[in-house]
Design a protein around this motif. Structure first.
Motif, PDB file in Angstrom:
ATOM      1  N   GLU A  96      43.776  14.274  19.553  1.00  0.00           N
ATOM      2  CA  GLU A  96      43.758  13.349  20.681  1.00  0.00           C
ATOM      3  C   GLU A  96      44.950  13.534  21.614  1.00  0.00           C
ATOM      4  O   GLU A  96      44.786  13.597  22.827  1.00  0.00           O
ATOM      5  CB  GLU A  96      43.715  11.910  20.182  1.00  0.00           C
ATOM      6  CG  GLU A  96      43.657  10.909  21.325  1.00  0.00           C
ATOM      7  CD  GLU A  96      43.572   9.473  20.836  1.00  0.00           C
ATOM      8  OE1 GLU A  96      43.437   9.259  19.615  1.00  0.00           O
ATOM      9  OE2 GLU A  96      43.664   8.582  21.683  1.00  0.00           O
ATOM     10  N   LYS A  97      46.126  13.638  21.066  1.00  0.00           N
ATOM     11  CA  LYS A  97      47.323  13.734  21.896  1.00  0.00           C
ATOM     12  C   LYS A  97      47.268  14.976  22.792  1.00  0.00           C
ATOM     13  O   LYS A  97      47.510  14.902  23.997  1.00  0.00           O
ATOM     14  CB  LYS A  97      48.572  13.787  21.005  1.00  0.00           C
ATOM     15  CG  LYS A  97      49.859  13.823  21.770  1.00  0.00           C
ATOM     16  CD  LYS A  97      51.043  13.868  20.814  1.00  0.00           C
ATOM     17  CE  LYS A  97      52.340  14.083  21.594  1.00  0.00           C
ATOM     18  NZ  LYS A  97      53.469  14.320  20.706  1.00  0.00           N
ATOM     19  N   ARG A 100      44.477  14.600  25.453  1.00  0.00           N
ATOM     20  CA  ARG A 100      44.859  13.707  26.552  1.00  0.00           C
ATOM     21  C   ARG A 100      45.761  14.438  27.546  1.00  0.00           C
ATOM     22  O   ARG A 100      45.608  14.300  28.756  1.00  0.00           O
ATOM     23  CB  ARG A 100      45.560  12.463  26.020  1.00  0.00           C
ATOM     24  CG  ARG A 100      44.625  11.480  25.394  1.00  0.00           C
ATOM     25  CD  ARG A 100      45.301  10.138  25.143  1.00  0.00           C
ATOM     26  NE  ARG A 100      44.396   9.234  24.512  1.00  0.00           N
ATOM     27  CZ  ARG A 100      43.480   8.506  25.144  1.00  0.00           C
ATOM     28  NH1 ARG A 100      43.390   8.584  26.453  1.00  0.00           N
ATOM     29  NH2 ARG A 100      42.684   7.704  24.482  1.00  0.00           N
ATOM     30  N   GLU A 101      46.678  15.234  27.026  1.00  0.00           N
ATOM     31  CA  GLU A 101      47.561  16.010  27.908  1.00  0.00           C
ATOM     32  C   GLU A 101      46.747  17.022  28.725  1.00  0.00           C
ATOM     33  O   GLU A 101      46.981  17.214  29.922  1.00  0.00           O
ATOM     34  CB  GLU A 101      48.631  16.733  27.078  1.00  0.00           C
ATOM     35  CG  GLU A 101      49.572  17.581  27.888  1.00  0.00           C
ATOM     36  CD  GLU A 101      50.383  16.783  28.910  1.00  0.00           C
ATOM     37  OE1 GLU A 101      50.799  17.397  29.909  1.00  0.00           O
ATOM     38  OE2 GLU A 101      50.586  15.566  28.731  1.00  0.00           O
ATOM     39  N   LEU A 103      43.547  16.736  29.607  1.00  0.00           N
ATOM     40  CA  LEU A 103      42.791  15.997  30.624  1.00  0.00           C
ATOM     41  C   LEU A 103      43.707  15.551  31.765  1.00  0.00           C
ATOM     42  O   LEU A 103      43.316  15.568  32.930  1.00  0.00           O
ATOM     43  CB  LEU A 103      42.098  14.782  29.998  1.00  0.00           C
ATOM     44  CG  LEU A 103      40.926  15.116  29.097  1.00  0.00           C
ATOM     45  CD1 LEU A 103      40.419  13.860  28.405  1.00  0.00           C
ATOM     46  CD2 LEU A 103      39.802  15.770  29.886  1.00  0.00           C
ATOM     47  N   ARG A 104      44.942  15.148  31.424  1.00  0.00           N
ATOM     48  CA  ARG A 104      45.883  14.743  32.458  1.00  0.00           C
ATOM     49  C   ARG A 104      46.170  15.914  33.388  1.00  0.00           C
ATOM     50  O   ARG A 104      46.230  15.769  34.595  1.00  0.00           O
ATOM     51  CB  ARG A 104      47.179  14.221  31.837  1.00  0.00           C
ATOM     52  CG  ARG A 104      48.107  13.532  32.836  1.00  0.00           C
ATOM     53  CD  ARG A 104      49.475  13.292  32.257  1.00  0.00           C
ATOM     54  NE  ARG A 104      50.152  14.514  31.830  1.00  0.00           N
ATOM     55  CZ  ARG A 104      50.676  15.423  32.664  1.00  0.00           C
ATOM     56  NH1 ARG A 104      50.608  15.258  33.948  1.00  0.00           N
ATOM     57  NH2 ARG A 104      51.281  16.479  32.178  1.00  0.00           N
ATOM     58  N   HIS A 107      42.577  16.579  35.387  1.00  0.00           N
ATOM     59  CA  HIS A 107      42.104  15.515  36.270  1.00  0.00           C
ATOM     60  C   HIS A 107      43.218  14.710  36.929  1.00  0.00           C
ATOM     61  O   HIS A 107      42.955  13.897  37.799  1.00  0.00           O
ATOM     62  CB  HIS A 107      41.207  14.547  35.490  1.00  0.00           C
ATOM     63  CG  HIS A 107      39.963  15.171  34.980  1.00  0.00           C
ATOM     64  ND1 HIS A 107      38.917  15.550  35.797  1.00  0.00           N
ATOM     65  CD2 HIS A 107      39.593  15.528  33.731  1.00  0.00           C
ATOM     66  CE1 HIS A 107      37.967  16.088  35.074  1.00  0.00           C
ATOM     67  NE2 HIS A 107      38.345  16.086  33.813  1.00  0.00           N
ATOM     68  N   ASN A 109      44.812  12.500  35.359  1.00  0.00           N
ATOM     69  CA  ASN A 109      44.905  11.277  34.592  1.00  0.00           C
ATOM     70  C   ASN A 109      44.086  11.471  33.316  1.00  0.00           C
ATOM     71  O   ASN A 109      43.134  12.243  33.293  1.00  0.00           O
ATOM     72  CB  ASN A 109      44.338  10.098  35.400  1.00  0.00           C
ATOM     73  CG  ASN A 109      44.759   8.766  34.847  1.00  0.00           C
ATOM     74  OD1 ASN A 109      45.130   8.633  33.692  1.00  0.00           O
ATOM     75  ND2 ASN A 109      44.717   7.755  35.701  1.00  0.00           N
ATOM     76  N   SER A 110      44.460  10.782  32.281  1.00  0.00           N
ATOM     77  CA  SER A 110      43.689  10.893  31.044  1.00  0.00           C
ATOM     78  C   SER A 110      42.723   9.720  30.879  1.00  0.00           C
ATOM     79  O   SER A 110      42.045   9.621  29.867  1.00  0.00           O
ATOM     80  CB  SER A 110      44.613  10.975  29.831  1.00  0.00           C
ATOM     81  OG  SER A 110      45.355   9.782  29.717  1.00  0.00           O
ATOM     82  N   ARG A 111      42.653   8.849  31.884  1.00  0.00           N
ATOM     83  CA  ARG A 111      41.725   7.713  31.843  1.00  0.00           C
ATOM     84  C   ARG A 111      40.739   7.854  32.990  1.00  0.00           C
ATOM     85  O   ARG A 111      41.114   8.253  34.090  1.00  0.00           O
ATOM     86  CB  ARG A 111      42.479   6.397  31.983  1.00  0.00           C
ATOM     87  CG  ARG A 111      43.421   6.146  30.822  1.00  0.00           C
ATOM     88  CD  ARG A 111      43.992   4.799  30.973  1.00  0.00           C
ATOM     89  NE  ARG A 111      42.889   3.846  30.893  1.00  0.00           N
ATOM     90  CZ  ARG A 111      42.908   2.770  30.140  1.00  0.00           C
ATOM     91  NH1 ARG A 111      43.971   2.493  29.447  1.00  0.00           N
ATOM     92  NH2 ARG A 111      41.896   1.963  30.108  1.00  0.00           N
TER      93      ARG A 111
END
Length: 161
Positions: A96-97, A100-101, A103-104, A107, A109-111
């Motif tokens: 996950e960690k 998330r990095e 995706l950040r 995009h 952002n990771s959300r």
């Protein structure tokens, strides 16, 4: 099963033709399908998202958790770096960690921000199913000897007609 047109070739495609109010189902061999203008060869799309994620992930500095391993499928983050693919659904939690990095970076952002997908209601889906689709499902259910499913489909078909 032999082709409905030439009666010689092996069936590779089921073709449904709708002409006015008439619906015809044809089982065609590759040659007859080509004569009808139907492409039978399977074209595998390029995996652009996988390639993008792989290239971005390869340019990220190696992290100390590269050797992290998914407890379910034993895939490592290093495997993801080299292939661009995760081993199983459990890998999302295990990495996950790092994901998330990633995706950040891709995009910004990771959300997710924006509109959410809302699936159509069951009633909308049912209404969109046509009698032709139900007949095809019925035929497949009968061919695969799933008679309970075939009976349900038959009842739905009777309700439409």
């Amino acid at each position: 099963m032999l082709c409905d047109m030439c009666k010689e070739g092996v069936v590779v495609i089921d073709l449904t033709k709708v002409e006015g109010a008439e619906v015809r189902h044809l089982r065609l061999c590759e040659k007859c399908a080509a004569e009808q203008g139907v492409e039978t060869s399977l074209v595998v799309p390029k995996e652009q998202v996988t390639e993008l994620l792989q290239s971005v992930h390869q340019h990220m500095p190696a992290a100390s958790d590269d050797a992290a391993r998914c407890t379910f499928c034993s895939s490592t983050l290093r495997d993801f770096r080299s292939t661009g693919r995760l081993g199983c659904p459990h890998c999302y939690g295990a990495f996950e960690k790092s994901l998330r990095e990633l995706l950040r970076r891709v995009h910004g952002n990771s959300r997710h921000v924006g509109h959410r997908y809302s699936p159509p209601s069951e009633g909308e889906v049912e209404r969109s199913v046509t009698a032709g689709e139900l007949r095809e499902r019925l035929q497949r259910a009968i061919e695969s000897e799933q008679f309970e499913m075939a009976a349900d489909i038959r009842d739905k078909l009777r309700g439409l007609e």
